[in-house]
Enzyme design. Sequence first.
Site, PDB file in Angstrom:
ATOM      1  N   HIS A 248      25.776  19.735   6.533  1.00 47.47           N
ATOM      2  CA  HIS A 248      25.305  19.498   7.766  1.00 47.47           C
ATOM      3  C   HIS A 248      26.541  19.651   8.645  1.00 47.47           C
ATOM      4  CE1 HIS A 248      21.836  17.811  10.446  1.00 47.47           C
ATOM      5  NE2 HIS A 248      22.803  18.086  11.140  1.00 47.47           N
TER       6      HIS A 248
ATOM      7  N   GLU B 229      20.469  24.374   9.278  1.00 44.76           N
ATOM      8  CA  GLU B 229      20.810  25.195  10.569  1.00 44.76           C
ATOM      9  C   GLU B 229      21.919  25.926  10.596  1.00 44.76           C
ATOM     10  OE1 GLU B 229      20.308  22.627  13.757  1.00 44.76           O
ATOM     11  OE2 GLU B 229      18.224  21.744  13.437  1.00 44.76           O
TER      12      GLU B 229
ATOM     13  N   TYR C   2      12.576  22.016  18.270  1.00 44.43           N
ATOM     14  CA  TYR C   2      12.630  21.041  19.106  1.00 44.43           C
ATOM     15  C   TYR C   2      12.069  21.493  20.579  1.00 44.43           C
ATOM     16  CZ  TYR C   2      15.745  18.218  16.470  1.00 44.43           C
ATOM     17  OH  TYR C   2      16.319  17.427  15.551  1.00 44.43           O
TER      18      TYR C   2
ATOM     19  N   GLU D  41      13.248  18.270  10.932  1.00 43.21           N
ATOM     20  CA  GLU D  41      13.656  17.673  12.114  1.00 43.21           C
ATOM     21  C   GLU D  41      12.725  18.163  13.178  1.00 43.21           C
ATOM     22  OE1 GLU D  41      17.483  18.493  13.465  1.00 43.21           O
ATOM     23  OE2 GLU D  41      18.595  18.303  11.490  1.00 43.21           O
TER      24      GLU D  41
ATOM     25  N   ASN E  46      13.301  22.956  11.622  1.00 43.70           N
ATOM     26  CA  ASN E  46      13.559  21.822  12.459  1.00 43.70           C
ATOM     27  C   ASN E  46      13.127  22.598  13.713  1.00 43.70           C
ATOM     28  OD1 ASN E  46      15.063  20.778  10.618  1.00 43.70           O
ATOM     29  ND2 ASN E  46      17.031  21.018  11.230  1.00 43.70           N
TER      30      ASN E  46
ATOM     31  N   ARG F  62      16.053  11.812   4.740  1.00 48.29           N
ATOM     32  CA  ARG F  62      16.746  12.934   4.733  1.00 48.29           C
ATOM     33  C   ARG F  62      18.286  12.535   5.343  1.00 48.29           C
ATOM     34  NH1 ARG F  62      17.371  17.612   8.792  1.00 48.29           N
ATOM     35  NH2 ARG F  62      18.460  19.128   7.643  1.00 48.29           N
TER      36      ARG F  62
END
Length: 457
Positions: free
Chosen positions: A122, A167, A297, A362, A295, A78
């Site tokens: 992005h 995002e 985290y 991600e 994504n 990606r």
Amino acid sequence: MTVGLRFPDGFVWGAATAAYQIEGAARDDGRGPSIWDTFSRTPGKVHAGHTGDVACDHYHRYPDDVRLMGDLDLRAYRFSISWPRVRPDGTGPVNPRGLDFYDRLVDELIGRGIDPIVTLYHWDLPQSLEDRGGWTSRDTASWFAEYAAATYARLGDRISTWTTLNEPWCSAYLGYASGVHAPGRQDPAAAFAAVHHLLLGHGLAARALRAAGAEKVGITLNPAAVLPADPESAADAEAVRVVDGLSNRIFFDPILAGGYPPDVLEHMRRFTDLAFIQDGDEKAIAAAIDLLGVNYYAPTYVAGRPGAPGGGLAHPGTEGILFLPAAGPVTDMGWQIEPAGLTALLERIGRDYPTTPLYITENGAAFDDKAGPDGQVADADRIAYLDGHLRAVHTAIERGVDVRGYLVWSLMDNFEWAEGYRKRFGIIHVDYQTQRRTLKDSALWYRDVIGRNGLPT
Ligand code: IFM
């Protein structure tokens, strides 16, 4: 080879990067300036004045980088396309030399059996468009769709998966409300306008891509795994509702459920008259998509506490809500390590928006890696992070969530936005002095995971 946890056949294994974070070559072949060129050159905005001018020099070293991806047995890669390379002024003539780079990259990937997954935006908005209002301007949405169509016209014959934005929460709230990202504005009303125009740009681009023949079209969000400090507390549940609305439903519902939720509209009205939402916009934003990129985290824990300051400028209107500091083990970003947050998030998305296949576009961690005397990076902490999160994905799949793939962030150490080069997320180590790449232990571990299509017990 023994396999403990096996992923579904055909599960997509890959890694991810973004143009400004790795390419460098900021002035090559007619590339125009982006908001990140401007922002990173503004004193005090990025750690130690770092910029993406050279980054990982991927623009010149992509054949070697793709060879490393092949060595790791990646099935998908990606990457994002730089709008200011393709259309240096944002609108106006296409720059064929900019597209030539992606043309070569895509051929190289396909030659090694690696499926290219494209992100069209992005965060590197052409500076000339920011000068005309950036994402607070409605025109930016139309220009984005034009740029998407021009890019598809050149590369569409070889790329099956197209995602529009990465995002948009960060683009809107960090770019226009807290100002810690480019373009560095601090105005909540501008941030809500940006949310809407990003969503509109997504919808218009998705429609344009599909009309041109794109096989799969999607978007990547960074939904917050918002959890109550006390699951029994009504005040904490209310805090979750507010933060979930501002961070998640403001994107999910227009894209996947036909329009903005009433409570979120009410929240935005505290800052803006919402004149930017025009008839037909919600229909355009709800253009059908084939995949949703997630994504993840770290989790976000909140509590309802009268008098609490809220989550700061990036969370407009959250006064009376306490955002709990990270607890327990954290990464080098200070982000709490909690794989169960990913399972909870995936189950929630699967429950509330069940018809769209999910990809983890991600997931990964920054750690303060140190190369040993032999140059090797023994990053056991990153392996543990990835292992835990893959198990969390597997649990979600077992519980019925349709997750089709996993892309580790990041293929290589790179420019971590306001943190510059001091945070290392890569499974490949980059020596920024020499541009030498070294596979970290996590890269070798990941290659085995891919080979097994699973994890050892
Ligand atoms: O580096 C970023 C990436 O560009 C977007 N998602 C989060 C990553 C880590 O902060």
